[in-house]
Structure formats: C-alpha cells, structure tokens
Design a protein around this motif. Structure first.
Motif, PDB file in Angstrom:
ATOM      1  N   CYS A 287       0.859  -1.188   0.000  1.00 23.88           N
ATOM      2  CA  CYS A 287       0.000   0.000   0.000  1.00 23.88           C
ATOM      3  C   CYS A 287       0.891   1.233   0.000  1.00 23.88           C
ATOM      4  CB  CYS A 287      -0.884   0.032   1.242  1.00 23.88           C
ATOM      5  SG  CYS A 287      -2.079  -1.312   1.327  1.00 23.88           S
ATOM      6  N   SER A 288       0.503   2.243  -0.730  1.00 31.11           N
ATOM      7  CA  SER A 288       1.282   3.479  -0.739  1.00 31.11           C
ATOM      8  C   SER A 288       1.063   4.229   0.575  1.00 31.11           C
ATOM      9  CB  SER A 288       0.878   4.360  -1.918  1.00 31.11           C
ATOM     10  OG  SER A 288      -0.413   4.919  -1.695  1.00 31.11           O
ATOM     11  N   THR A 289       1.987   5.103   0.877  1.00 36.19           N
ATOM     12  CA  THR A 289       1.852   5.922   2.081  1.00 36.19           C
ATOM     13  C   THR A 289       0.580   6.752   2.011  1.00 36.19           C
ATOM     14  OG1 THR A 289       4.240   5.990   2.396  1.00 36.19           O
ATOM     15  CG2 THR A 289       2.962   7.719   3.471  1.00 36.19           C
ATOM     16  N   LEU A 290       0.262   7.289   0.849  1.00 35.47           N
ATOM     17  CA  LEU A 290      -0.948   8.089   0.680  1.00 35.47           C
ATOM     18  C   LEU A 290      -2.199   7.253   0.941  1.00 35.47           C
ATOM     19  CD1 LEU A 290      -2.111  10.827  -0.001  1.00 35.47           C
ATOM     20  CD2 LEU A 290      -1.991  10.214  -2.408  1.00 35.47           C
ATOM     21  N   GLU A 291      -2.226   6.025   0.440  1.00 36.51           N
ATOM     22  CA  GLU A 291      -3.369   5.141   0.711  1.00 36.51           C
ATOM     23  C   GLU A 291      -3.516   4.894   2.214  1.00 36.51           C
ATOM     24  OE1 GLU A 291      -3.832   2.016  -2.915  1.00 36.51           O
ATOM     25  OE2 GLU A 291      -1.926   1.910  -1.806  1.00 36.51           O
ATOM     26  N   LEU A 292      -2.392   4.664   2.873  1.00 37.43           N
ATOM     27  CA  LEU A 292      -2.433   4.412   4.311  1.00 37.43           C
ATOM     28  C   LEU A 292      -2.911   5.644   5.068  1.00 37.43           C
ATOM     29  CD1 LEU A 292       0.831   2.333   4.776  1.00 37.43           C
ATOM     30  CD2 LEU A 292      -1.532   1.503   4.611  1.00 37.43           C
ATOM     31  N   MET A 293      -2.406   6.809   4.696  1.00 39.74           N
ATOM     32  CA  MET A 293      -2.832   8.054   5.358  1.00 39.74           C
ATOM     33  C   MET A 293      -4.327   8.280   5.191  1.00 39.74           C
ATOM     34  SD  MET A 293      -0.629   9.622   7.092  1.00 39.74           S
ATOM     35  CE  MET A 293       0.763  10.675   7.198  1.00 39.74           C
ATOM     36  N   ASN A 294      -4.837   7.946   4.005  1.00 42.79           N
ATOM     37  CA  ASN A 294      -6.264   8.132   3.742  1.00 42.79           C
ATOM     38  C   ASN A 294      -7.133   7.076   4.402  1.00 42.79           C
ATOM     39  OD1 ASN A 294      -5.925  10.468   2.206  1.00 42.79           O
ATOM     40  ND2 ASN A 294      -5.652   9.316   0.317  1.00 42.79           N
ATOM     41  N   SER A 295      -6.521   6.034   4.951  1.00 47.98           N
ATOM     42  CA  SER A 295      -7.282   4.942   5.558  1.00 47.98           C
ATOM     43  C   SER A 295      -7.670   5.207   7.011  1.00 47.98           C
ATOM     44  CB  SER A 295      -6.503   3.633   5.472  1.00 47.98           C
ATOM     45  OG  SER A 295      -5.415   3.625   6.395  1.00 47.98           O
ATOM     46  N   THR A 296      -7.146   6.276   7.593  1.00 45.69           N
ATOM     47  CA  THR A 296      -7.437   6.563   8.999  1.00 45.69           C
ATOM     48  C   THR A 296      -7.493   8.067   9.246  1.00 45.69           C
ATOM     49  OG1 THR A 296      -6.733   6.178  11.283  1.00 45.69           O
ATOM     50  CG2 THR A 296      -4.980   6.446   9.639  1.00 45.69           C
ATOM     51  N   ASP A 297      -8.320   8.440  10.198  1.00 51.47           N
ATOM     52  CA  ASP A 297      -8.386   9.829  10.646  1.00 51.47           C
ATOM     53  C   ASP A 297      -7.729   9.992  12.015  1.00 51.47           C
ATOM     54  OD1 ASP A 297      -9.773  10.800   8.404  1.00 51.47           O
ATOM     55  OD2 ASP A 297     -11.705  10.198   9.257  1.00 51.47           O
ATOM     56  N   ASP A 298      -7.249   8.890  12.570  1.00 47.85           N
ATOM     57  CA  ASP A 298      -6.645   8.919  13.897  1.00 47.85           C
ATOM     58  C   ASP A 298      -5.256   9.554  13.833  1.00 47.85           C
ATOM     59  OD1 ASP A 298      -4.705   7.320  15.927  1.00 47.85           O
ATOM     60  OD2 ASP A 298      -6.726   7.556  16.787  1.00 47.85           O
ATOM     61  N   PRO A 299      -5.026  10.640  14.580  1.00 48.83           N
ATOM     62  CA  PRO A 299      -3.734  11.330  14.515  1.00 48.83           C
ATOM     63  C   PRO A 299      -2.548  10.450  14.896  1.00 48.83           C
ATOM     64  CG  PRO A 299      -5.353  12.693  15.637  1.00 48.83           C
ATOM     65  CD  PRO A 299      -5.977  11.341  15.431  1.00 48.83           C
TER      66      PRO A 299
END
Length: 93
Positions: A32-44
């Motif tokens: 998974c790309s970093t962008l995909e991972l970042m978009n997978s969660t809203d938890d800081p």
C-alpha cells in the motif's frame, strides 16, 4: 519542501514495534502506498505511525528534515531508524 506531509513528533524509539508493525506490513508486504495508508485513517496517532514508517527508506537528509519536530540529535535519529529497520526486518530491502 515537505510542508504538506505530517511531520512526526516521536522518534522511532519512542513508539512500540507492535504499533509500527501493522503499518510496516501494509506498506511493505501488502504494498500500500503511504498516501493510501494516510487516507485509511483519521486517527492522529495512526497517521503519525504511518509517517514514521514512510521515513524508513528515505535518504538521511530528508529523514532529518522530516524529523525536525522530534528535537533529538541527528545521530540519535539515524541510529534509531537503523535499529527499527533491523527489528522490523527491513534492512535488506
């Protein structure tokens, strides 16, 4: 240069391997790309973990630039990244 990316506030040694491992697996095993991972969660906290994982493979200058908010000496950050890569089994990648 990297203002749009979340800058970690914790060093590799300040988060548990257990917290990092799921994100390492998603990034390096599931590809998974970093962008995909970042978009997978809203938890800081999870977003910070993802940003730390993203820095496992960047060049030293970028790493030190991105880890500027950690407020630890450069040699400490570089050493901790290598240790994290060894523990997480990423040294040969």
């Amino acid at each position: 240069m990297h203002d749009h990316i979340l800058h970690p506030t914790h060093c590799f040694c300040q988060v548990s391997d257990a917290d990092l491992r799921p994100w390492v697996e998603k990034r390096y095993i599931e590809c998974c790309s970093t962008l995909e991972l970042m978009n997978s969660t809203d938890d800081p906290y999870e977003q910070e973990l993802i940003s730390i994982v993203a820095l496992l493979d960047v060049d030293d200058d970028t790493l030190l630039e991105m880890m500027g908010d950690v407020h630890l000496p450069h040699h400490h950050i570089l050493h901790c990244r290598e240790n994290a890569r060894r523990i997480l089994g990423l040294l040969d990648r």
